[in-house]
Design a protein around this motif. Structure first.
Motif, PDB file in Angstrom:
ATOM      1  N   PRO A 121       0.796  -1.226   0.000  1.00  0.00           N
ATOM      2  CA  PRO A 121       0.000   0.000   0.000  1.00  0.00           C
ATOM      3  C   PRO A 121       0.833   1.283   0.000  1.00  0.00           C
ATOM      4  O   PRO A 121       0.329   2.353  -0.345  1.00  0.00           O
ATOM      5  N   ASP A 122       2.121   1.169   0.357  1.00  0.00           N
ATOM      6  CA  ASP A 122       2.993   2.346   0.367  1.00  0.00           C
ATOM      7  C   ASP A 122       3.798   2.477  -0.921  1.00  0.00           C
ATOM      8  O   ASP A 122       4.640   3.378  -1.037  1.00  0.00           O
ATOM      9  N   GLY A 123       3.601   1.559  -1.865  1.00  0.00           N
ATOM     10  CA  GLY A 123       4.264   1.668  -3.153  1.00  0.00           C
ATOM     11  C   GLY A 123       5.652   1.057  -3.222  1.00  0.00           C
ATOM     12  O   GLY A 123       6.391   1.302  -4.179  1.00  0.00           O
ATOM     13  N   GLU A 124       6.012   0.245  -2.226  1.00  0.00           N
ATOM     14  CA  GLU A 124       7.321  -0.421  -2.268  1.00  0.00           C
ATOM     15  C   GLU A 124       7.377  -1.367  -3.460  1.00  0.00           C
ATOM     16  O   GLU A 124       6.367  -1.949  -3.851  1.00  0.00           O
ATOM     17  N   HIS A 125       8.570  -1.556  -4.009  1.00  0.00           N
ATOM     18  CA  HIS A 125       8.728  -2.454  -5.147  1.00  0.00           C
ATOM     19  C   HIS A 125       8.396  -3.885  -4.739  1.00  0.00           C
ATOM     20  O   HIS A 125       8.779  -4.333  -3.661  1.00  0.00           O
ATOM     21  N   PRO A 126       7.705  -4.604  -5.620  1.00  0.00           N
ATOM     22  CA  PRO A 126       7.343  -5.990  -5.300  1.00  0.00           C
ATOM     23  C   PRO A 126       8.550  -6.912  -5.332  1.00  0.00           C
ATOM     24  O   PRO A 126       9.577  -6.595  -5.944  1.00  0.00           O
ATOM     25  N   ALA A 127       8.416  -8.065  -4.689  1.00  0.00           N
ATOM     26  CA  ALA A 127       9.502  -9.043  -4.649  1.00  0.00           C
ATOM     27  C   ALA A 127       9.752  -9.656  -6.023  1.00  0.00           C
ATOM     28  O   ALA A 127      10.887  -9.926  -6.388  1.00  0.00           O
ATOM     29  N   GLU A 128       8.691  -9.875  -6.788  1.00  0.00           N
ATOM     30  CA  GLU A 128       8.812 -10.475  -8.122  1.00  0.00           C
ATOM     31  C   GLU A 128       9.028  -9.378  -9.161  1.00  0.00           C
ATOM     32  O   GLU A 128       8.331  -8.371  -9.143  1.00  0.00           O
ATOM     33  N   PRO A 129       9.973  -9.558 -10.084  1.00  0.00           N
ATOM     34  CA  PRO A 129      10.196  -8.523 -11.103  1.00  0.00           C
ATOM     35  C   PRO A 129       9.100  -8.464 -12.159  1.00  0.00           C
ATOM     36  O   PRO A 129       8.902  -7.427 -12.791  1.00  0.00           O
ATOM     37  N   PHE A 130       8.359  -9.560 -12.356  1.00  0.00           N
ATOM     38  CA  PHE A 130       7.288  -9.604 -13.344  1.00  0.00           C
ATOM     39  C   PHE A 130       6.004 -10.038 -12.642  1.00  0.00           C
ATOM     40  O   PHE A 130       5.974 -11.090 -11.996  1.00  0.00           O
ATOM     41  N   VAL A 131       4.961  -9.259 -12.787  1.00  0.00           N
ATOM     42  CA  VAL A 131       3.725  -9.524 -12.063  1.00  0.00           C
ATOM     43  C   VAL A 131       3.091 -10.847 -12.473  1.00  0.00           C
ATOM     44  O   VAL A 131       2.362 -11.450 -11.685  1.00  0.00           O
ATOM     45  N   GLU A 132       3.391 -11.345 -13.671  1.00  0.00           N
ATOM     46  CA  GLU A 132       2.836 -12.641 -14.079  1.00  0.00           C
ATOM     47  C   GLU A 132       3.215 -13.737 -13.080  1.00  0.00           C
ATOM     48  O   GLU A 132       2.429 -14.637 -12.811  1.00  0.00           O
ATOM     49  N   GLU A 133       4.430 -13.658 -12.551  1.00  0.00           N
ATOM     50  CA  GLU A 133       4.875 -14.644 -11.563  1.00  0.00           C
ATOM     51  C   GLU A 133       4.023 -14.569 -10.302  1.00  0.00           C
ATOM     52  O   GLU A 133       3.666 -15.596  -9.718  1.00  0.00           O
ATOM     53  N   THR A 134       3.697 -13.363  -9.884  1.00  0.00           N
ATOM     54  CA  THR A 134       2.864 -13.180  -8.697  1.00  0.00           C
ATOM     55  C   THR A 134       1.449 -13.663  -8.961  1.00  0.00           C
ATOM     56  O   THR A 134       0.817 -14.254  -8.085  1.00  0.00           O
ATOM     57  N   VAL A 135       0.933 -13.418 -10.167  1.00  0.00           N
ATOM     58  CA  VAL A 135      -0.408 -13.896 -10.509  1.00  0.00           C
ATOM     59  C   VAL A 135      -0.449 -15.425 -10.435  1.00  0.00           C
ATOM     60  O   VAL A 135      -1.387 -16.002  -9.881  1.00  0.00           O
ATOM     61  N   VAL A 136       0.570 -16.085 -10.975  1.00  0.00           N
ATOM     62  CA  VAL A 136       0.631 -17.549 -10.919  1.00  0.00           C
ATOM     63  C   VAL A 136       0.656 -18.012  -9.459  1.00  0.00           C
ATOM     64  O   VAL A 136      -0.041 -18.956  -9.086  1.00  0.00           O
ATOM     65  N   ARG A 137       1.409 -17.330  -8.611  1.00  0.00           N
ATOM     66  CA  ARG A 137       1.454 -17.695  -7.179  1.00  0.00           C
ATOM     67  C   ARG A 137       0.090 -17.479  -6.519  1.00  0.00           C
ATOM     68  O   ARG A 137      -0.339 -18.278  -5.681  1.00  0.00           O
ATOM     69  N   LEU A 138      -0.588 -16.396  -6.897  1.00  0.00           N
ATOM     70  CA  LEU A 138      -1.918 -16.130  -6.349  1.00  0.00           C
ATOM     71  C   LEU A 138      -2.888 -17.235  -6.755  1.00  0.00           C
ATOM     72  O   LEU A 138      -3.633 -17.754  -5.915  1.00  0.00           O
ATOM     73  N   LEU A 139      -2.884 -17.598  -8.025  1.00  0.00           N
ATOM     74  CA  LEU A 139      -3.803 -18.640  -8.484  1.00  0.00           C
ATOM     75  C   LEU A 139      -3.500 -19.972  -7.802  1.00  0.00           C
ATOM     76  O   LEU A 139      -4.426 -20.711  -7.455  1.00  0.00           O
ATOM     77  N   ALA A 140      -2.231 -20.278  -7.607  1.00  0.00           N
ATOM     78  CA  ALA A 140      -1.870 -21.502  -6.889  1.00  0.00           C
ATOM     79  C   ALA A 140      -2.386 -21.443  -5.450  1.00  0.00           C
ATOM     80  O   ALA A 140      -2.925 -22.432  -4.942  1.00  0.00           O
TER      81      ALA A 140
END
Length: 179
Positions: free
Chosen positions: A101-120
């Motif tokens: 919520p504060d705009g810090e950079h995400p751990a994953e460089p590509f959001v597709e990777e995070t989406v895959v983790r979310l779906l899993a």
């Protein structure tokens, strides 16, 4: 240029057009942010959250979205998963995947990777196009980037969707095509 894609889950499958409840809509923007919309919504949540960056931080526009409460949205998304698929989801795990919520950079460089983790985490199948886009991002330096290895691996597996259970087989097949 990054990946752009929209994915809609309704009536137990990935589909197009339907917003019949319960549904989950994922909109990936340039590999940097993904908006997640879901319904029905419980517990005072907004039914919208983000992965990667919130639009207000990504576009440097405070009006681009209302601030998101990650804990509230993670709980509501877990409730959605339970109602939609019967999955029991760890809300802490979901919260770690949501945009800061504060705009810090995400751990994953590509959001597709995070989406895959979310779906899993939600125990949903992963659309083949999204899986291929995610695989392109994790290929070693110098490997083909056009998605050819990922597409060939999907073909070899006879898969049109890769579920969390077949993710290891998929990545093994991609590696085979890279060697």
């Amino acid at each position: 240029m990054g990946f752009f894609g929209q994915f809609r889950f309704s009536n137990g499958a990935w589909c197009s057009g339907s917003k019949e409840e319960p549904y989950l809509l994922i909109d990936v923007h340039d590999s940097d942010l993904a908006s997640i919309e879901y319904a029905p919504v419980a517990g005072g949540a907004s039914g919208r959250c983000f992965l990667g960056f919130e639009p207000r931080h990504y576009f440097d526009d405070p009006e681009a979205n209302d601030p998101i409460n990650p804990a509230l949205e993670a709980q509501a998304l877990a409730d959605w998963a339970r109602a939609a698929t019967g999955a029991v989801v760890d809300t802490n795990r979901l919260q770690t995947l949501l945009a800061d919520p504060d705009g810090e950079h995400p751990a994953e460089p590509f959001v597709e990777e995070t989406v895959v983790r979310l779906l899993a985490a939600l125990e949903l199948p992963i659309p083949a196009e999204l899986q291929a886009a995610s695989a392109q991002q994790v290929l070693p330096t110098g490997a083909p980037r056009g998605g050819d290895a990922a597409r060939q691996a999907l073909h070899d597996l006879g898969a049109t969707e890769v579920t969390p259970q077949t993710l290891g087989d998929f990545m093994g097949a991609v590696k085979k095509h890279l060697d």
